[in-house]
Design an enzyme around this catalytic site. Structure first.
Site, mmCIF file in Angstrom:
data_model
loop_
_atom_site.group_PDB
_atom_site.id
_atom_site.type_symbol
_atom_site.label_atom_id
_atom_site.label_comp_id
_atom_site.label_asym_id
_atom_site.label_seq_id
_atom_site.Cartn_x
_atom_site.Cartn_y
_atom_site.Cartn_z
ATOM 1 C CG HIS A 142 -8.518 0.134 -2.631
ATOM 2 N ND1 HIS A 142 -7.658 -0.865 -2.241
ATOM 3 C CD2 HIS A 142 -9.171 0.521 -1.509
ATOM 4 C CE1 HIS A 142 -7.795 -1.069 -0.946
ATOM 5 N NE2 HIS A 142 -8.698 -0.254 -0.474
ATOM 6 C CB CYS A 150 -14.170 0.689 0.604
ATOM 7 S SG CYS A 150 -13.744 2.426 0.591
ATOM 8 N NE ARG A 175 -3.885 0.144 2.187
ATOM 9 C CZ ARG A 175 -5.081 0.190 2.770
ATOM 10 N NH1 ARG A 175 -5.303 1.026 3.751
ATOM 11 N NH2 ARG A 175 -6.054 -0.592 2.365
ATOM 12 C CG ASP A 234 -13.682 5.690 -0.475
ATOM 13 O OD1 ASP A 234 -13.566 5.497 0.758
ATOM 14 O OD2 ASP A 234 -12.702 5.802 -1.238
ATOM 15 N NE ARG A 268 -10.374 -4.292 1.885
ATOM 16 C CZ ARG A 268 -9.153 -4.211 1.372
ATOM 17 N NH1 ARG A 268 -8.770 -5.005 0.421
ATOM 18 N NH2 ARG A 268 -8.312 -3.310 1.809
ATOM 19 C CD GLN A 284 -12.904 -2.210 -0.266
ATOM 20 O OE1 GLN A 284 -12.108 -2.082 0.646
ATOM 21 N NE2 GLN A 284 -14.066 -2.819 -0.102
#
Ligand code: NVA
Length: 217
Positions: free
Chosen positions: A53, A175, A26, A135, A203, A56
């Site tokens: 992402h 998310c 990340r 988000d 996830r 996700q």
């Protein structure tokens, strides 16, 4: 890690490849992750960059598949900031045969070309949707613009009124981390249409499956 002490990303990739079977990274720079992936000898998974992402998106599609069965033909309305999460959802949704519509104000919209329909009208996006997604309005790295973002994105909050434009059986996705009262109301986040906690659990399952797939390849 020695990157902060000046080691090149390529050298870090070469060393990590001797230690581990896969790298999940990340990072605040998408280009850094691309360079790591180009130089590493083991699979490199994008765990989040400002551009994408994808992990996700895998968990999101798994959640929709659990709820609806087939993904093909589902309509998903993403409402809010046209960011990394929106971009990966658009790409994954198109691969799965879904109709993804992104509603964002001018200046926050995704670029064309990811398969999503783009609009600045949240209600038009939500109309007839099987899922409504949002988000955070202030992503990692956007902190300096937080005040302006909250003002510009305020009309794009998911609330009960917006949800009423979707199908009766529509679910709500986020998310996380959520900011109840900001991009989503607490009523919707914790309400009966929220699939957010299944999505959070997924996830774990989606990323386990991803690693297994990469290690078996
Ligand atoms: N768009 C958010 C996602 C957080 C999981 C960010 O990049 O900070």
């Amino acid at each position: 890690m020695q990157i902060s002490r000046g080691e090149s990303i390529g050298d870090t990739a070469r060393v990590l490849s001797r230690y581990v079977d896969a790298i999940v990274v990340r990072a605040g720079s998408h280009e850094a992750v691309a360079e790591l992936a180009a130089e590493a000898e083991v699979p490199v998974v994008n765990g989040l960059t400002p551009l994408h992402h994808p992990c996700q998106a895998l968990a999101d599609l798994l959640t929709l598949r659990e709820r609806f069965g087939d993904l093909a033909g589902l309509r998903l309305a993403y409402v809010g900031d046209g960011n990394n999460v929106a971009r990966s959802l658009a790409i994954a949704g198109e691969l799965a045969g879904m109709e993804v519509v992104v509603a964002a104000p001018p200046g926050y919209q995704l670029e064309e070309g990811h398969g999503a329909k783009l609009t600045d009208d949240p209600r038009a996006a939500a109309a007839g949707a099987d899922a409504i997604y949002t988000d955070v309005w202030v992503s990692m790295g956007d902190e300096a613009e937080a005040e302006r973002r909250r003002a510009d994105l305020a009309p794009f909050r998911i609330d009960a009124d917006l949800l009423s434009a979707a199908k009766d059986e529509a679910v709500v996705l986020h998310c996380l981390p959520a900011h109840p009262g900001e991009e989503i109301t607490a009523e919707v986040l914790y309400g009966g249409r929220s699939a957010v906690w299944d999505q959070a659990e997924n996830r774990l399952h989606a990323q386990k499956a991803l690693l297994q797939t990469l290690l078996d390849a």
